[in-house]
Design an enzyme around this catalytic site. Structure first.
Site, short mmCIF file in Angstrom:
data_model
loop_
_atom_site.label_atom_id
_atom_site.label_comp_id
_atom_site.label_asym_id
_atom_site.label_seq_id
_atom_site.Cartn_x
_atom_site.Cartn_y
_atom_site.Cartn_z
N HIS A 5 0.80 -0.98 0.09
CA HIS A 5 0.04 0.30 0.08
C HIS A 5 0.49 1.33 -0.20
O HIS A 5 2.46 0.99 -0.16
CB HIS A 5 -0.65 -0.18 1.43
CG HIS A 5 -0.14 0.08 2.76
ND1 HIS A 5 0.68 0.57 2.95
CD2 HIS A 5 -0.40 -1.47 3.03
CE1 HIS A 5 1.41 0.14 4.20
NE2 HIS A 5 0.55 -0.88 4.56
N HIS A 15 3.67 1.18 2.36
CA HIS A 15 5.54 0.69 1.60
C HIS A 15 5.86 0.91 0.29
O HIS A 15 7.21 1.49 0.47
CB HIS A 15 4.85 -0.69 1.24
CG HIS A 15 4.42 -2.04 1.61
ND1 HIS A 15 3.04 -2.31 1.99
CD2 HIS A 15 5.26 -2.58 2.64
CE1 HIS A 15 2.32 -2.98 2.81
NE2 HIS A 15 3.63 -3.28 3.35
N LYS A 42 5.27 2.73 11.86
CA LYS A 42 3.80 1.95 12.53
C LYS A 42 4.95 1.06 13.56
O LYS A 42 3.55 0.27 14.35
CB LYS A 42 2.85 1.21 11.37
CG LYS A 42 1.63 1.40 11.89
CD LYS A 42 1.05 0.36 10.50
CE LYS A 42 0.79 -0.29 9.96
NZ LYS A 42 0.69 -2.24 10.76
N ASP A 43 4.70 -0.21 13.39
CA ASP A 43 6.31 -1.81 13.54
C ASP A 43 7.16 -0.59 14.68
O ASP A 43 7.93 -1.23 14.40
CB ASP A 43 6.19 -2.55 13.25
CG ASP A 43 5.19 -2.95 11.70
OD1 ASP A 43 4.21 -3.44 12.67
OD2 ASP A 43 5.12 -2.82 10.71
N VAL A 63 2.14 6.27 7.53
CA VAL A 63 1.43 6.83 6.26
C VAL A 63 -0.30 6.28 7.25
O VAL A 63 -0.70 5.47 7.10
CB VAL A 63 1.82 6.57 4.78
CG1 VAL A 63 0.36 6.97 3.72
CG2 VAL A 63 3.13 6.97 4.57
#
Ligand code: PAF
Length: 284
Positions: free
Chosen positions: A34, A37, A149-150, A176
């Site tokens: 998405h 990435h 995010k991670d 994002v």
């Protein structure tokens, strides 16, 4: 763009790119690409002139009760996205290429993998660090890009690279988000329209914490409670944790410090989502 399932092929392509004076970048992914990435690819291209995207749904980071079998694998769309993004090499090995019979070597990072995700997914980080170490050994990039995010994952990978003196620069790229604030995730496709709406409460809870902290609220326990309450207004959401931690140790902080990070994990229907937000308070 060259696409391969073979380690030898990757090594050959990287060797000739390096021979031609190119700087090598790597973006490890599990596919279902998405905008998040693609932002990693773009960032990697700022530092490197040859970018390898790896696409591998890594079985060793899923517990038996998790979504390995149904994890989305839209391979044609992923390859199209890589081509459009100007990726040079896609490595999409099968399980046997990365985990041949009798595979028995694991990479583990001991401390920062224990709380939070580690407490809820005890074998997860061993799988992540092992596969990332393997991918970095195979591609041998100058730079590798991971998403923020991670949060605990990127902190763990940075620790591994430092501790094992791996000759690669780790670049962490911002989360994002969808226009309404939902952090992009390959797992968002599992959400029903109602769950998608309820999932917004994760980013809203982090926003609420940011607002409280910016307004001078120092009661971190109360702020954490407010985050949980906000998410629990939605029956679809089961909060696993909502904490404010030190960005390096990931230990919970009890009194505000200049730099903190809010971390959330919640089950939304059958889908497990995570989100986070860094908080920077003005220095006194
Ligand atoms: O973040 C991911 O997509 C995965 O955990 C990673 C880093 C590609 C390892 O499988």
């Amino acid at each position: 763009m060259y696409v391969t399932t073979s380690i030898d092929d990757v090594r050959q392509h990287v060797k000739s790119a390096r021979g031609a004076g190119k700087r090598i970048g790597c973006v490890p992914t599990m596919g279902a690409l998405h905008e998040g990435h693609l932002s990693l690819v773009k960032e990697c291209q700022r530092f490197c002139d040859f970018v390898c995207v790896t696409i591998f749904v890594n079985p060793t980071q899923f517990a038996p009760n998790e979504d390995l079998a149904k994890y989305p694998r839209p391979i044609e769309a992923d390859l199209h996205a890589c081509r459009e993004a100007g990726v040079n090499l896609v490595f999409m090995p099968d399980n046997d290429e990365l985990y041949p019979p009798n595979f028995q070597t694991w990479v583990t990072v001991s401390e920062i993998t224990q709380p939070l995700e580690g407490a809820h997914r005890p074998t997860h980080f061993r799988g992540v660090t092992t596969v990332v170490a393997k991918l970095l050994n195979i591609v041998q990039p100058d730079v590798a890009c991971f998403g923020a995010k991670d949060y605990q994952q990127q902190a763990t990978i940075r620790r591994m690279v430092r501790d094992l003196d791996m000759p690669v620069e780790i670049v962490v790229c911002p989360i994002v988000r969808e226009p309404d604030g939902l952090a992009m995730s390959s797992r968002n496709v599992y959400l029903s329209p109602e769950e998608r709406q309820a999932a917004l409460s994760l980013s809203n809870a982090l926003k609420l914490a940011a607002t409280r902290l910016a307004s001078g609220d120092t009661d971190l326990a109360a702020i954490q409670q407010m985050m949980i309450q906000l998410m629990q207004q939605h029956p679809e959401v089961q909060v696993q944790y909502a904490v404010i931690v030190d960005p390096d140790t990931l230990h919970e902080v009890t009194t505000p410090q200049q730099h903190m990070v809010g971390l959330i994990a919640a089950q939304v229907g059958k889908t497990r989502l995570i989100d986070n937000r860094e908080f920077l308070l003005p220095q006194n």
